[in-house]
Design a protein around this motif. Sequence first.
Motif, PDB file in Angstrom:
ATOM      1  N   SER A  81       0.827  -1.213   0.000  1.00  0.00           N
ATOM      2  CA  SER A  81       0.000   0.000   0.000  1.00  0.00           C
ATOM      3  C   SER A  81       0.859   1.260   0.000  1.00  0.00           C
ATOM      4  CB  SER A  81      -0.920   0.001   1.229  1.00  0.00           C
ATOM      5  OG  SER A  81      -0.145  -0.040   2.424  1.00  0.00           O
ATOM      6  N   GLU A  82       2.123   1.143  -0.423  1.00  0.00           N
ATOM      7  CA  GLU A  82       3.045   2.276  -0.366  1.00  0.00           C
ATOM      8  C   GLU A  82       2.605   3.450  -1.221  1.00  0.00           C
ATOM      9  OE1 GLU A  82       5.630   3.065   1.428  1.00  0.00           O
ATOM     10  OE2 GLU A  82       5.480   1.229   2.599  1.00  0.00           O
ATOM     11  N   VAL A  83       1.875   3.184  -2.308  1.00  0.00           N
ATOM     12  CA  VAL A  83       1.478   4.278  -3.181  1.00  0.00           C
ATOM     13  C   VAL A  83       0.639   5.303  -2.418  1.00  0.00           C
ATOM     14  CG1 VAL A  83      -0.602   3.077  -4.025  1.00  0.00           C
ATOM     15  CG2 VAL A  83       0.457   4.867  -5.421  1.00  0.00           C
ATOM     16  N   GLU A  84      -0.163   4.857  -1.456  1.00  0.00           N
ATOM     17  CA  GLU A  84      -0.999   5.779  -0.694  1.00  0.00           C
ATOM     18  C   GLU A  84      -0.146   6.727   0.139  1.00  0.00           C
ATOM     19  OE1 GLU A  84      -4.156   3.882   1.482  1.00  0.00           O
ATOM     20  OE2 GLU A  84      -4.262   2.231   0.050  1.00  0.00           O
ATOM     21  N   SER A  85       0.844   6.173   0.859  1.00  0.00           N
ATOM     22  CA  SER A  85       1.687   7.036   1.686  1.00  0.00           C
ATOM     23  C   SER A  85       2.537   7.968   0.829  1.00  0.00           C
ATOM     24  CB  SER A  85       2.579   6.191   2.606  1.00  0.00           C
ATOM     25  OG  SER A  85       3.414   5.329   1.850  1.00  0.00           O
ATOM     26  N   HIS A  86       2.983   7.492  -0.327  1.00  0.00           N
ATOM     27  CA  HIS A  86       3.749   8.362  -1.225  1.00  0.00           C
ATOM     28  C   HIS A  86       2.894   9.522  -1.732  1.00  0.00           C
ATOM     29  CE1 HIS A  86       7.473   6.263  -1.222  1.00  0.00           C
ATOM     30  NE2 HIS A  86       7.015   5.158  -1.796  1.00  0.00           N
ATOM     31  N   LEU A  87       1.655   9.220  -2.122  1.00  0.00           N
ATOM     32  CA  LEU A  87       0.788  10.288  -2.622  1.00  0.00           C
ATOM     33  C   LEU A  87       0.486  11.302  -1.518  1.00  0.00           C
ATOM     34  CD1 LEU A  87      -0.820  11.548  -4.870  1.00  0.00           C
ATOM     35  CD2 LEU A  87      -2.733  10.038  -4.326  1.00  0.00           C
ATOM     36  N   ASP A  88       0.274  10.830  -0.299  1.00  0.00           N
ATOM     37  CA  ASP A  88       0.045  11.757   0.817  1.00  0.00           C
ATOM     38  C   ASP A  88       1.239  12.687   1.001  1.00  0.00           C
ATOM     39  OD1 ASP A  88      -2.427  10.654   1.311  1.00  0.00           O
ATOM     40  OD2 ASP A  88      -1.739   9.343   2.940  1.00  0.00           O
ATOM     41  N   ALA A  89       2.449  12.116   0.931  1.00  0.00           N
ATOM     42  CA  ALA A  89       3.652  12.937   1.104  1.00  0.00           C
ATOM     43  C   ALA A  89       3.816  13.930  -0.047  1.00  0.00           C
ATOM     44  CB  ALA A  89       4.884  12.031   1.206  1.00  0.00           C
ATOM     45  N   LEU A  90       3.527  13.485  -1.265  1.00  0.00           N
ATOM     46  CA  LEU A  90       3.643  14.380  -2.423  1.00  0.00           C
ATOM     47  C   LEU A  90       2.596  15.489  -2.376  1.00  0.00           C
ATOM     48  CD1 LEU A  90       4.321  11.724  -5.201  1.00  0.00           C
ATOM     49  CD2 LEU A  90       5.920  13.470  -4.397  1.00  0.00           C
ATOM     50  N   ALA A  91       1.401  15.149  -1.884  1.00  0.00           N
ATOM     51  CA  ALA A  91       0.362  16.168  -1.744  1.00  0.00           C
ATOM     52  C   ALA A  91       0.796  17.250  -0.766  1.00  0.00           C
ATOM     53  CB  ALA A  91      -0.939  15.514  -1.278  1.00  0.00           C
ATOM     54  N   GLU A  92       1.437  16.841   0.321  1.00  0.00           N
ATOM     55  CA  GLU A  92       1.946  17.809   1.284  1.00  0.00           C
ATOM     56  C   GLU A  92       3.045  18.674   0.658  1.00  0.00           C
ATOM     57  OE1 GLU A  92       2.613  19.947   4.766  1.00  0.00           O
ATOM     58  OE2 GLU A  92       0.918  18.686   4.136  1.00  0.00           O
ATOM     59  N   SER A  93       3.918  18.044  -0.112  1.00  0.00           N
ATOM     60  CA  SER A  93       4.985  18.804  -0.774  1.00  0.00           C
ATOM     61  C   SER A  93       4.413  19.829  -1.748  1.00  0.00           C
ATOM     62  CB  SER A  93       5.931  17.850  -1.518  1.00  0.00           C
ATOM     63  OG  SER A  93       6.659  17.048  -0.623  1.00  0.00           O
ATOM     64  N   LEU A  94       3.398  19.425  -2.512  1.00  0.00           N
ATOM     65  CA  LEU A  94       2.787  20.339  -3.478  1.00  0.00           C
ATOM     66  C   LEU A  94       2.137  21.514  -2.774  1.00  0.00           C
ATOM     67  CD1 LEU A  94       2.164  20.898  -6.450  1.00  0.00           C
ATOM     68  CD2 LEU A  94       0.090  19.524  -6.210  1.00  0.00           C
ATOM     69  N   SER A  95       1.487  21.263  -1.651  1.00  0.00           N
ATOM     70  CA  SER A  95       0.836  22.356  -0.917  1.00  0.00           C
ATOM     71  C   SER A  95       1.860  23.327  -0.330  1.00  0.00           C
ATOM     72  CB  SER A  95      -0.047  21.788   0.201  1.00  0.00           C
ATOM     73  OG  SER A  95       0.741  21.212   1.234  1.00  0.00           O
TER      74      SER A  95
END
Length: 226
Positions: free
Chosen positions: A129-143
């Motif tokens: 399920s790593e894709v979920e944690s990666h997307l969460d981290a990338l979303a934070e970076s984008l914000s």
Amino acid sequence: MRRGLRIIGLVTAAGLLAGCLAACEARRGREDRGTHTSTHTSTHAGSRSESRLRVLLDGPKGLPDGISPRPGEAWRVPFRVADRDCRAALQPAGGRAPQRSLTAQAAASYQGDGVGEQVAVGLARYSGSEVESHLDALAESLSQCQALRAPAGTRLRLRSLPVQAPGDQAVSARLRGRLRGYPYTMDVVLARSGDTLVSVVHTGMARVEPGSTEKLVGAVMRMAGA
């Protein structure tokens, strides 16, 4: 008459900027050569996964009118990005997705009819399920990527970009301002389709329509989920 002169001026500027970007990319290529695809596993299953991702990008279906389906090399940001958050949010579209639990990835770019228009697409597949944690981290970076600055008149500021994307999760934003003094827009969308991280960057010197970006993302998400 004035409008005609403005259009001619913009087209001329686009040509000059394209030449400059090509030269910059050539210089950067010697330091950091881009690839159409890349993988981080040597297993047989990983090779099959990479091959499937590459096939999807080599023969894209359903791209909106005005976007060439002929894939080019993986996209690179046309200037150096010093901010860590901005860099993290933009790298997946160029084939540089987070590596933890990454099993395969592929990236390509497509040319559009608009002035300076280009579409970057990155697909990255993960185990568990790593894709979920990666997307969460990338979303934070984008914000946190509030502004992009580089020498010679490059400054882009973060703006809201509501995009309806099919799939499990999605985050999006628009970076708008000037690239080497010329008007420039960069739409960034990060999304998840099952175990695959989907990254799309839609750029242009002329106006980039949010509806066009949304159609692009829809087409790429359907490819990823095929």
